[in-house]
Design a protein around this motif. Structure first.
Motif, PDB file in Angstrom:
ATOM      1  N   LYS A  49      20.959  55.611  34.935  1.00 33.59           N
ATOM      2  CA  LYS A  49      22.102  54.668  35.310  1.00 33.59           C
ATOM      3  C   LYS A  49      22.947  55.095  36.579  1.00 33.59           C
ATOM      4  O   LYS A  49      23.540  56.335  36.620  1.00 33.59           O
ATOM      5  CB  LYS A  49      22.915  54.120  34.110  1.00 33.59           C
ATOM      6  CG  LYS A  49      22.215  53.836  33.252  1.00 33.59           C
ATOM      7  CD  LYS A  49      23.362  53.046  32.027  1.00 33.59           C
ATOM      8  CE  LYS A  49      22.594  52.728  30.882  1.00 33.59           C
ATOM      9  NZ  LYS A  49      23.420  52.097  29.804  1.00 33.59           N
ATOM     10  N   SER A  50      23.405  54.038  37.494  1.00 30.97           N
ATOM     11  CA  SER A  50      23.993  54.536  38.536  1.00 30.97           C
ATOM     12  C   SER A  50      25.547  54.560  38.079  1.00 30.97           C
ATOM     13  O   SER A  50      25.859  54.091  36.968  1.00 30.97           O
ATOM     14  CB  SER A  50      24.208  53.608  39.761  1.00 30.97           C
ATOM     15  OG  SER A  50      24.670  52.372  39.351  1.00 30.97           O
ATOM     16  N   THR A  64      19.451  51.647  37.288  1.00 30.47           N
ATOM     17  CA  THR A  64      18.578  51.697  38.726  1.00 30.47           C
ATOM     18  C   THR A  64      18.909  53.181  39.492  1.00 30.47           C
ATOM     19  O   THR A  64      18.459  53.052  40.404  1.00 30.47           O
ATOM     20  CB  THR A  64      18.856  50.478  39.599  1.00 30.47           C
ATOM     21  OG1 THR A  64      20.225  50.429  39.808  1.00 30.47           O
ATOM     22  CG2 THR A  64      18.318  49.296  38.936  1.00 30.47           C
ATOM     23  N   GLY A  65      19.643  53.912  38.977  1.00 29.70           N
ATOM     24  CA  GLY A  65      20.193  54.850  39.878  1.00 29.70           C
ATOM     25  C   GLY A  65      19.674  56.321  39.548  1.00 29.70           C
ATOM     26  O   GLY A  65      20.372  57.210  40.012  1.00 29.70           O
ATOM     27  N   SER A  68      19.083  58.015  42.903  1.00 28.56           N
ATOM     28  CA  SER A  68      20.190  58.309  43.739  1.00 28.56           C
ATOM     29  C   SER A  68      21.009  59.562  42.888  1.00 28.56           C
ATOM     30  O   SER A  68      21.689  60.377  43.585  1.00 28.56           O
ATOM     31  CB  SER A  68      21.323  57.123  44.052  1.00 28.56           C
ATOM     32  OG  SER A  68      21.872  56.789  42.750  1.00 28.56           O
ATOM     33  N   ASN A  69      20.934  59.364  41.518  1.00 30.51           N
ATOM     34  CA  ASN A  69      21.668  60.490  40.791  1.00 30.51           C
ATOM     35  C   ASN A  69      20.929  61.875  41.080  1.00 30.51           C
ATOM     36  O   ASN A  69      21.792  62.890  41.173  1.00 30.51           O
ATOM     37  CB  ASN A  69      21.319  60.105  39.172  1.00 30.51           C
ATOM     38  CG  ASN A  69      22.411  59.119  38.741  1.00 30.51           C
ATOM     39  OD1 ASN A  69      23.239  58.907  39.454  1.00 30.51           O
ATOM     40  ND2 ASN A  69      22.023  58.716  37.671  1.00 30.51           N
ATOM     41  N   ASN A 258      27.835  61.127  35.948  1.00 25.37           N
ATOM     42  CA  ASN A 258      26.449  60.738  36.253  1.00 25.37           C
ATOM     43  C   ASN A 258      25.680  62.296  36.512  1.00 25.37           C
ATOM     44  O   ASN A 258      24.391  62.327  36.180  1.00 25.37           O
ATOM     45  CB  ASN A 258      26.317  60.072  37.698  1.00 25.37           C
ATOM     46  CG  ASN A 258      26.697  58.615  37.312  1.00 25.37           C
ATOM     47  OD1 ASN A 258      27.759  58.200  37.220  1.00 25.37           O
ATOM     48  ND2 ASN A 258      25.844  57.935  37.432  1.00 25.37           N
TER      49      ASN A 258
END
Lengths: 293, 438
Positions: A49-50, A64-65, A68-69, A258
């Motif tokens: 999770k973002s 969707t994260g 990026s995490n 995160n």
């Protein structure tokens, strides 16, 4: 077995090896598995999770994260995560290997040699099992400070090498797995004690050593308090203490949830991989026992 | 024999400082530092424990400009654990040279003789700080135990869009705040105006400061403890009444459920400190541009007061062999314009030094709807009043968590919880051998 399951039809003429409760143990185990896997699955889902999704979407909806995490985590303070991971591998791997060696030798000696004070030592070890290592962390820190070893790699490695419970396990295992007659036969053939240990005892002890290694590896991997107290230099931190600095970022800084969750998920992977690869040694254990009897 | 350790320490350090100043460093403890400054053999190496983000970047600027004093940053976990860790390290004789010290923890460092008096070294920078902040590092004595780094004047964060939706005015007094809380509940029973956190004693201390509380004070060589003073009881009774009435929620701050409430708009206000934007932007990114700040509601109409929540200072370990160099770094870090700019930009902190406010020009991204954010913050900061913290704040704060947890669960009298804090604090100080004036 289906025919024997309805109880009462045949009375109790013969105790069946299969209990009528056949499904119950499995059910309990499944419940236990769910109980332990539930938090892990939460970590895995939450890591995807973002920031925006973490506290706003429903708990088990994947986010969707993930990428990026991961990118954020690896970029955090120029990739200090990798350093922490490396440190953890060093502490857990080195500590577990050394601890296994010490435990095996002492356990073997306690099991196979009669010498004065053997029971005293063994009883003290059992007493040592009762003392939680958490209680010892601060006295150990004060001792290491006196010795000038605080805030070094040794300060985390050394205290975890001697682990009473592992010595206890090694003794019990040596007693059960190595027949005295085998050692006697070796001695008659003129083998020295060192050679007996290396060539006769060690191969038979391998499954027990794997167990000790895994126990210690996991214990050190997850250990928080000892490195937290011992280490001041953040470049020597293991993952547990390192990720904690992201969580307790101070009253006026946001916690980096995160990154912590993603880091936690990544730190699980080596443990899982280790268990999967080490499993076959446990299987050897079972078959090895069967052959000997 | 009960002796006030703080006063004794203060006197001891002061006399030591004076004698070194007069005699040019002849007594034994300062022999090392004297020889060190006489014959500089290679650069002085200092270690610094802090949890300010990106502090290593800020320090590298110093290291480049000062090849003779090299500082190594070790990023630690913040909060109470950091204080405990520093005290343990100091006791074991290997503390870092420099340490980040939260204002409420500094007295416990002083009581344990763990930090040095920097009076001589900070003489020149004293004027850079407001009186309120400066008293937090002197503890009302003649000594100076740290250089202030950041401060946390409190203000009211509120959801501007939802205030409009529910037709509420920004409350100017706590009475209006209570009225607004009732209005919100009537309009939408899912929504709360605010929440009382039984897990954040620093928050409660700040609100008590606003009401004029003085939890600790030093009179002569004895401590006076008044956690249960009238101001604090007033604050407790106010929030207790709202919780009991059910118009204010009772979930603690910084929890997942609180984050969720911030995100989905079921929580409309947060009386917090100037560092709030960082927390909000991280925990409630979806509500960007919807929050605004106003001064805290006042107890009496026409008054203008605030309190402090959080904030920390840079202290030098008492046993550091390089105190002078460490003090030089600490003053640079917290007063030099270049350092302040870096602290704001890289460390995301609100500097305690007065000229820091002038450097904060652009509103935080999260508050782009309120371009005068920092001007408002500076105006509110000027109205904030603090109090002297005692030597066992951690005990008091734990007592807060215990007592208010129970009071919130039972919806019982909050002033009884305040009394429990007072009793626990006094009992602990007695046990530790502090003399108490009653």
């Amino acid at each position: 077995m289906a025919a024997t399951t309805p109880p009462g039809t045949r009375g109790h003429a013969r105790p069946s090896p299969r209990r009528p409760l056949g499904a119950v143990p499995t059910g309990v185990l499944v419940l236990g598995a769910i109980y332990t896997l539930f938090p892990v699955s939460w970590v895995v889902v939450a890591a995807t999770k973002s920031k925006a999704e973490l506290f706003s979407t429903s708990t088990f909806a994947p986010g969707t994260g993930l990428l990026s995490n991961l990118a954020d985590l690896f970029a955090y303070r120029e990739g200090v995560f990798w350093l922490w991971l490396l440190n953890t591998v060093l502490y857990a791997g080195g500590g577990a290997v050394l601890s296994t060696a010490v435990s095996t030798i002492s356990g073997y000696a306690l099991a196979k040699y009669a010498f004065p004070g053997r029971n005293l030592i063994f009883n003290m070890l059992i007493g040592g099992i009762l003392v939680p290592s958490v209680v010892l962390a601060i006295p150990q820190y004060l001792l290491f400070s006196k010795a000038g070893l605080a805030d070094t790699y040794w300060s985390v490695l050394l205290p975890q090498i001697l682990h009473p419970y592992s010595v206890y396990l090694a003794r019990i295992y040596s007693q059960a797995a190595i027949p005295d007659s085998l050692l006697e036969a070796g001695r008659l053939d003129g083998a020295g004690e060192w050679r007996l240990f290396r060539q006769v005892a060690l191969p038979m002890l391998t499954p027990g050593m794997v167990t000790i290694f895994l126990f210690q590896f996991v214990a050190i991997w997850n250990n928080f308090l000892l490195p937290f107290i011992m280490l001041g230099d953040d470049h020597k931190f293991p993952l547990t203490v390192g990720l904690y600095t992201l969580l307790a970022a101070g009253a006026n800084q946001p916690s980096l949830y995160n990154l912590i969750i993603t880091g936690t998920m990544l730190s699980l992977i080596p443990l899982i991989a280790l268990f999967l690869t080490m499993q076959r040694h446990w299987r050897t254990d079972l078959s090895g026992g069967a052959v000997k009897r | 024999m009960r002796v006030n350790r703080l006063a004794v320490t203060a006197v001891a350090i002061l006399t030591a400082a004076l004698s070194t100043a007069c005699a040019g460093g002849t007594d034994e403890p300062s022999a090392q530092s004297a020889s060190q400054s006489a014959a500089p053999a290679g650069p002085v190496k200092l270690t610094y424990w802090t949890w300010v983000p990106n502090m290593d970047k800020i320090v590298s600027v110093w290291n480049q400009a000062h090849p003779d004093i090299q500082v190594t940053v070790s990023k630690q976990a913040g909060g109470d654990d950091a204080a405990a860790k520093f005290l343990t390290a100091a006791k074991a004789g290997n503390p870092p040279d420099l340490v980040q010290a939260e204002y409420q923890m500094l007295p416990s460092f002083v009581a344990a003789d763990a930090v040095a008096d920097l009076k001589a070294e900070t003489e020149q920078v004293k004027g850079e700080f407001g009186e309120g902040v400066w008293s937090l590092v002197t503890l009302g004595t003649d000594a100076v135990y740290a250089v202030p780094q950041d401060s946390g004047p409190m203000m009211l964060y509120y959801r501007r869009d939802l205030f409009e939706k529910y037709g509420i005015e920004v409350p100017k007094t706590w009475d209006e705040y209570a009225e607004a809380a009732r209005t919100v509940r009537k309009k939408d029973p899912k929504v709360f105006l605010g929440t009382f956190s039984s897990k954040d004693p620093g928050w409660f201390a700040g609100l008590s400061q606003q009401a004029g509380a003085q939890w600790w004070s030093i009179s002569g060589d004895a401590w006076k403890v008044a956690v249960n003073d009238e101001a604090t009881k007033k604050v407790a009774a106010y929030w207790g009444g709202l919780v009991k009435e059910g118009v204010i929620d009772d979930m603690p701050y910084f929890t997942p459920e609180w984050n969720k409430a911030l995100n989905d708009g079921t929580l409309l206000t947060w009386p917090s400190a100037v560092w709030g934007p960082g927390v909000l932007s991280s925990n409630a990114p979806k509500a960007k541009g919807k929050w605004a700040v106003a001064p805290l509601p006042q107890w009496n109409a026409g008054e203008n007061y605030s309190g402090f929540w959080g904030g920390s200072s840079t202290a030098v370990a008492a046993t550091s062999p390089n105190k002078a160099a460490a003090a030089k770094f600490a003053t640079w870090l917290n007063t030099d314009p270049q350092a302040l700019e870096l602290l704001i930009k890289e460390g995301a902190i609100y500097p305690a030094a007065a000229k820091g406010a002038a450097l904060m020009t652009e509103a935080p991204d999260y508050f782009s709807n309120q371009p005068d954010f920092w001007q408002r913050a500076a105006a509110i900061g000027a109205t904030a009043r603090g109090f002297t913290f005692g030597p066992n704040v951690n005990v008091t704060y734990n007592a807060y968590r215990d007592a208010f947890d129970k009071a919130v669960a039972a919806k019982s009298d909050f002033t009884a919880a305040v009394q429990a804090m007072q009793d626990t604090t006094i009992a602990d100080m007695r046990k530790s051998g502090f003399s108490l004036a009653q």
